[in-house]
Design an enzyme around this catalytic site. Sequence first.
Site, PDB file in Angstrom:
ATOM      1  N   SER A  60     -13.092  12.440  -1.377  1.00  0.00           N
ATOM      2  CA  SER A  60     -13.012  12.135  -3.028  1.00  0.00           C
ATOM      3  C   SER A  60     -12.866  13.390  -4.020  1.00  0.00           C
ATOM      4  CB  SER A  60     -14.156  11.135  -3.161  1.00  0.00           C
ATOM      5  OG  SER A  60     -13.843  10.256  -4.513  1.00  0.00           O
TER       6      SER A  60
ATOM      7  N   ASP B 160      -9.826   0.910   1.181  1.00  0.00           N
ATOM      8  CA  ASP B 160      -9.790   1.810   0.064  1.00  0.00           C
ATOM      9  C   ASP B 160      -7.948   1.699  -0.421  1.00  0.00           C
ATOM     10  OD1 ASP B 160      -9.595   3.760  -1.824  1.00  0.00           O
ATOM     11  OD2 ASP B 160     -10.261   5.479  -0.712  1.00  0.00           O
TER      12      ASP B 160
ATOM     13  N   HIS C  25     -13.967   2.947   0.091  1.00  0.00           N
ATOM     14  CA  HIS C  25     -13.495   4.612  -0.260  1.00  0.00           C
ATOM     15  C   HIS C  25     -14.581   5.583   0.450  1.00  0.00           C
ATOM     16  CE1 HIS C  25     -12.218   7.813  -2.453  1.00  0.00           C
ATOM     17  NE2 HIS C  25     -13.188   7.841  -3.217  1.00  0.00           N
TER      18      HIS C  25
END
Length: 211
Positions: free
Chosen positions: A112, A163, A190
């Site tokens: 991320s 995700d 995610h």
Amino acid sequence: MSAVRMSEGTVQLDSCNAPLFYRLSEPATGAVKASVLLLHGIRFSSENWLSIGTLDTLAKAGCRALAIDLPGLGQSRSAEAPAAVGELAPAGFLKEVCERLGLLPVVVISPSLSGMYSLPFLHQHQNLVRAYVPVAPICTDKFTAEQYQSIKVPSLIVYGDQDAQLGEVSLRNLSNLSNHRVVVMRGAGHPCYLDDPDTWHRALTDFLHTL
């Protein structure tokens, strides 16, 4: 199973106004097979890698694994980030982290938010990167297909099939990496490693054994 030694510490960078906190795991005995740097997302910190057992798993696999709290987050809250969220950080930032902590050549695990740090480092210093494990990182759209194709570093692209945003966008861009494999974690979102740590650890250690 081999014994694991865990410790904590801080590192002061020339480019940072305050120290960065890290957690370290390593085999208590025997040779170290690889050095691994674990980064994290915006809502997370090194504590997540401790709590789901990734630090322990990596040390038992013979790795020296270091999970750092990125500037402005976790226990590095007082450190000023070298770039705004979503902008590319200077490639020298992670280079200095790895040099100061003796991690080179390094396997970088980058979920991320941490893409803003890991991707410039990968593109400008691929000779220092032993392997790259992106987990739906941000900023993948800031590089061209040709730039990705020039990266020869072994890469394991991981994302959760739930995700639908960052997972799919990052896969589309990262698939241009010239030496990659993909692991899709079924039913995971995610932060897929949190949703299914067992599958995450199995995929990660299998990949590391190929290096």
